[in-house]
Design a protein around this motif. Sequence first.
Motif, PDB file in Angstrom:
ATOM      1  N   UNK A 189       0.834  -1.202   0.000  1.00 45.86           N
ATOM      2  CA  UNK A 189       0.000   0.000   0.000  1.00 45.86           C
ATOM      3  C   UNK A 189       0.872   1.257   0.000  1.00 45.86           C
ATOM      4  N   UNK A 190       1.938   1.239   0.786  1.00 45.90           N
ATOM      5  CA  UNK A 190       2.857   2.382   0.841  1.00 45.90           C
ATOM      6  C   UNK A 190       3.431   2.678  -0.541  1.00 45.90           C
ATOM      7  N   UNK A 191       3.860   1.635  -1.248  1.00 47.71           N
ATOM      8  CA  UNK A 191       4.491   1.843  -2.554  1.00 47.71           C
ATOM      9  C   UNK A 191       3.475   2.221  -3.632  1.00 47.71           C
ATOM     10  N   UNK A 192       2.253   1.722  -3.524  1.00 48.23           N
ATOM     11  CA  UNK A 192       1.193   2.151  -4.447  1.00 48.23           C
ATOM     12  C   UNK A 192       0.891   3.638  -4.227  1.00 48.23           C
ATOM     13  N   UNK A 193       0.847   4.047  -2.963  1.00 53.03           N
ATOM     14  CA  UNK A 193       0.594   5.448  -2.652  1.00 53.03           C
ATOM     15  C   UNK A 193       1.708   6.351  -3.164  1.00 53.03           C
ATOM     16  N   UNK A 194       2.962   5.862  -3.102  1.00 54.49           N
ATOM     17  CA  UNK A 194       4.079   6.655  -3.618  1.00 54.49           C
ATOM     18  C   UNK A 194       3.954   6.879  -5.128  1.00 54.49           C
ATOM     19  N   UNK A 195       3.537   5.841  -5.851  1.00 53.99           N
ATOM     20  CA  UNK A 195       3.323   5.994  -7.297  1.00 53.99           C
ATOM     21  C   UNK A 195       2.205   7.008  -7.550  1.00 53.99           C
ATOM     22  N   UNK A 196       1.108   6.874  -6.802  1.00 54.60           N
ATOM     23  CA  UNK A 196      -0.001   7.805  -6.960  1.00 54.60           C
ATOM     24  C   UNK A 196       0.374   9.233  -6.597  1.00 54.60           C
ATOM     25  N   UNK A 203       4.176  -0.155 -20.446  1.00 52.34           N
ATOM     26  CA  UNK A 203       4.600   0.806 -19.430  1.00 52.34           C
ATOM     27  C   UNK A 203       3.881   0.554 -18.111  1.00 52.34           C
ATOM     28  N   UNK A 204       2.569   0.302 -18.185  1.00 54.20           N
ATOM     29  CA  UNK A 204       1.809   0.016 -16.969  1.00 54.20           C
ATOM     30  C   UNK A 204       2.301  -1.267 -16.292  1.00 54.20           C
ATOM     31  N   UNK A 205       2.660  -2.271 -17.102  1.00 53.98           N
ATOM     32  CA  UNK A 205       3.158  -3.527 -16.545  1.00 53.98           C
ATOM     33  C   UNK A 205       4.491  -3.314 -15.828  1.00 53.98           C
ATOM     34  N   UNK A 206       5.360  -2.476 -16.398  1.00 51.35           N
ATOM     35  CA  UNK A 206       6.651  -2.202 -15.755  1.00 51.35           C
ATOM     36  C   UNK A 206       6.469  -1.394 -14.476  1.00 51.35           C
ATOM     37  N   UNK A 207       5.530  -0.454 -14.480  1.00 52.96           N
ATOM     38  CA  UNK A 207       5.247   0.311 -13.261  1.00 52.96           C
ATOM     39  C   UNK A 207       4.753  -0.631 -12.158  1.00 52.96           C
ATOM     40  N   UNK A 208       3.863  -1.561 -12.522  1.00 54.54           N
ATOM     41  CA  UNK A 208       3.361  -2.538 -11.548  1.00 54.54           C
ATOM     42  C   UNK A 208       4.488  -3.427 -11.042  1.00 54.54           C
ATOM     43  N   UNK A 209       5.363  -3.852 -11.952  1.00 56.02           N
ATOM     44  CA  UNK A 209       6.493  -4.697 -11.571  1.00 56.02           C
ATOM     45  C   UNK A 209       7.423  -3.975 -10.603  1.00 56.02           C
ATOM     46  N   UNK A 210       7.721  -2.702 -10.904  1.00 58.00           N
ATOM     47  CA  UNK A 210       8.588  -1.918 -10.028  1.00 58.00           C
ATOM     48  C   UNK A 210       7.951  -1.734  -8.652  1.00 58.00           C
ATOM     49  N   UNK A 211       6.646  -1.549  -8.622  1.00 55.54           N
ATOM     50  CA  UNK A 211       5.942  -1.399  -7.344  1.00 55.54           C
ATOM     51  C   UNK A 211       6.064  -2.665  -6.504  1.00 55.54           C
ATOM     52  N   UNK A 212       5.951  -3.823  -7.141  1.00 58.38           N
ATOM     53  CA  UNK A 212       6.097  -5.101  -6.429  1.00 58.38           C
ATOM     54  C   UNK A 212       7.528  -5.270  -5.921  1.00 58.38           C
ATOM     55  N   UNK A 213       8.506  -4.946  -6.783  1.00 57.87           N
ATOM     56  CA  UNK A 213       9.907  -5.052  -6.363  1.00 57.87           C
ATOM     57  C   UNK A 213      10.189  -4.112  -5.193  1.00 57.87           C
ATOM     58  N   UNK A 234       4.714  11.406 -15.719  1.00 53.05           N
ATOM     59  CA  UNK A 234       5.257  11.170 -14.383  1.00 53.05           C
ATOM     60  C   UNK A 234       5.543   9.704 -14.054  1.00 53.05           C
ATOM     61  N   UNK A 235       4.662   8.771 -14.449  1.00 55.56           N
ATOM     62  CA  UNK A 235       4.863   7.378 -14.051  1.00 55.56           C
ATOM     63  C   UNK A 235       6.033   6.715 -14.773  1.00 55.56           C
ATOM     64  N   UNK A 236       6.610   7.404 -15.802  1.00 55.69           N
ATOM     65  CA  UNK A 236       7.771   6.838 -16.497  1.00 55.69           C
ATOM     66  C   UNK A 236       8.920   6.591 -15.524  1.00 55.69           C
ATOM     67  N   UNK A 237       8.971   7.364 -14.448  1.00 56.24           N
ATOM     68  CA  UNK A 237       9.992   7.152 -13.411  1.00 56.24           C
ATOM     69  C   UNK A 237      10.005   5.710 -12.937  1.00 56.24           C
ATOM     70  N   UNK A 238       8.823   5.092 -12.856  1.00 57.05           N
ATOM     71  CA  UNK A 238       8.697   3.746 -12.305  1.00 57.05           C
ATOM     72  C   UNK A 238       8.713   2.661 -13.385  1.00 57.05           C
TER      73      UNK A 238
END
Length: 246
Positions: free
Chosen positions: A4-11, A40-50, A120-124
Amino acid sequence: MALLENILLVGLGALLGHAAFRLPAAQRLTPEPGPVSAQELALVASTTVVNTAITVTGWWLWKADVIILRTDLDLGTIAELVVLIMTMDVLMYAGHATVHLRVLFPWVHRLHHVFADARPITLFALHPLEAIGFGAMWLIVLAVHPFSVWALAAYTALNLIFGILGHLGVEPLPPPVRRNVIFRWIATPTMHVGHHADPRYNLGFYTTVWDRLFGTLEPDYDIRRTAAVPEPYRSEPRQSSAGSIR
């Protein structure tokens, strides 16, 4: 809770980026991005999990007293924040230069350069190995010295701000701010936009120190940084490895 913390950081990063777009001084340096791709969305999700796994690992190391966090809030906290920023700046420069080596770029870092540097989400949007590498680097630094939890929180906030502002495709800072001598050494958003435009240059994150020292600063960076209206970067086809360091 870590997820949840990492999802909030992306948001939060996305909200920060979209707010920066609306600043009065914002000047677009790259074309408007196209629709967000599934990749791109898949990589953002992957980075969030990592990043979640890294957070949990850090918690385990803290429970095992490998990582020690202090709760002091004093002048030493500011010094620790400066040490964290400069230590991570040099480590991230070295790591960034490494993944731009021709032998590694196509396999690891090319994915990040596939996407238009204007969202912005390209960072992740990172290869999992990059996310793991940054996380491991961060945990090692924390294990070496007992830092204040306040310095840690401040660094996390600054890291998010620098990362998001560098992935907007705009320069939001007004000319009087960019022209200040301090921004000769502190990286502006233009610096990382320039890296995506030409991957040979601007490998640093928080400062220009290492790029100036090792000759990897974009030749026209200071001209663009101090201009009343920064010259936009030309839109060129993405190359799989042409921009890698030899």
